[in-house]
Design a protein around this motif. Structure first.
Motif, PDB file in Angstrom:
ATOM      1  N   GLU A  31      27.958 -12.401  -4.450  1.00 25.56           N
ATOM      2  CA  GLU A  31      27.194 -12.244  -3.275  1.00 25.56           C
ATOM      3  C   GLU A  31      28.038 -12.504  -2.117  1.00 25.56           C
ATOM      4  OE1 GLU A  31      24.421 -15.748  -3.380  1.00 25.56           O
ATOM      5  OE2 GLU A  31      23.323 -14.799  -5.061  1.00 25.56           O
ATOM      6  N   ALA A  32      29.327 -12.937  -2.052  1.00 26.03           N
ATOM      7  CA  ALA A  32      30.151 -13.126  -0.781  1.00 26.03           C
ATOM      8  C   ALA A  32      30.987 -11.669  -0.783  1.00 26.03           C
ATOM      9  CB  ALA A  32      31.241 -14.246  -1.032  1.00 26.03           C
ATOM     10  N   PRO A  34      31.659  -7.687   0.002  1.00 27.40           N
ATOM     11  CA  PRO A  34      31.091  -6.947   1.113  1.00 27.40           C
ATOM     12  C   PRO A  34      29.933  -6.424   0.498  1.00 27.40           C
ATOM     13  CG  PRO A  34      33.786  -6.597   0.984  1.00 27.40           C
ATOM     14  CD  PRO A  34      33.320  -7.431  -0.252  1.00 27.40           C
ATOM     15  N   THR A  37      27.174  -9.109   0.430  1.00 29.17           N
ATOM     16  CA  THR A  37      26.844  -9.431   1.942  1.00 29.17           C
ATOM     17  C   THR A  37      25.968  -8.567   2.479  1.00 29.17           C
ATOM     18  OG1 THR A  37      28.762 -10.817   1.972  1.00 29.17           O
ATOM     19  CG2 THR A  37      27.698 -10.221   3.960  1.00 29.17           C
ATOM     20  N   ALA A  38      26.159  -7.223   2.253  1.00 32.26           N
ATOM     21  CA  ALA A  38      25.439  -6.132   2.934  1.00 32.26           C
ATOM     22  C   ALA A  38      24.025  -5.866   2.264  1.00 32.26           C
ATOM     23  CB  ALA A  38      26.053  -4.715   2.549  1.00 32.26           C
ATOM     24  N   MET A  40      22.192  -8.581   0.630  1.00 35.34           N
ATOM     25  CA  MET A  40      21.462 -10.009   0.438  1.00 35.34           C
ATOM     26  C   MET A  40      20.191  -9.842   1.300  1.00 35.34           C
ATOM     27  SD  MET A  40      22.760 -11.857  -1.796  1.00 35.34           S
ATOM     28  CE  MET A  40      21.677 -13.275  -1.318  1.00 35.34           C
ATOM     29  N   TYR A  50      28.380  -1.097   4.234  1.00 34.15           N
ATOM     30  CA  TYR A  50      29.404  -2.334   4.277  1.00 34.15           C
ATOM     31  C   TYR A  50      30.580  -1.558   4.482  1.00 34.15           C
ATOM     32  CZ  TYR A  50      30.424  -1.175  -0.318  1.00 34.15           C
ATOM     33  OH  TYR A  50      30.881  -0.586  -1.636  1.00 34.15           O
TER      34      TYR A  50
END
Length: 69
Positions: A31-32, A34, A37-38, A40, A50
């Motif tokens: 999840e962390a 790139p 993160t984009a 989620m 991203y």
């Protein structure tokens, strides 16, 4: 399980812990990362982007989402 079009190519992958999916033969992105993160909180049809480590913007469109059973 996420199905997404990434830079024009359809891909399936999991979003989460690589350790939790060690027995599966599929790509896993934290999840962390790139990409993680984009996307989620994204829903089917959402388009996001991203920045890759090389600095290029990568387009992502969510095509499908499903939970593992």
């Amino acid at each position: 399980m996420v199905t997404a079009e990434i830079n024009g190519k359809e891909q399936k992958f999991l979003l989460g812990s690589r350790q939790a999916a060690a027995d599966l033969d599929i790509a896993v992105f934290p999840e962390a990362a790139p990409l993680g993160t984009a996307i989620m909180g994204a829903t089917i049809g959402d388009e996001r982007s991203y920045k890759a480590p090389n600095g290029k913007d990568i387009a992502v469109k969510i095509l499908g989402l499903e939970g593992l059973r």
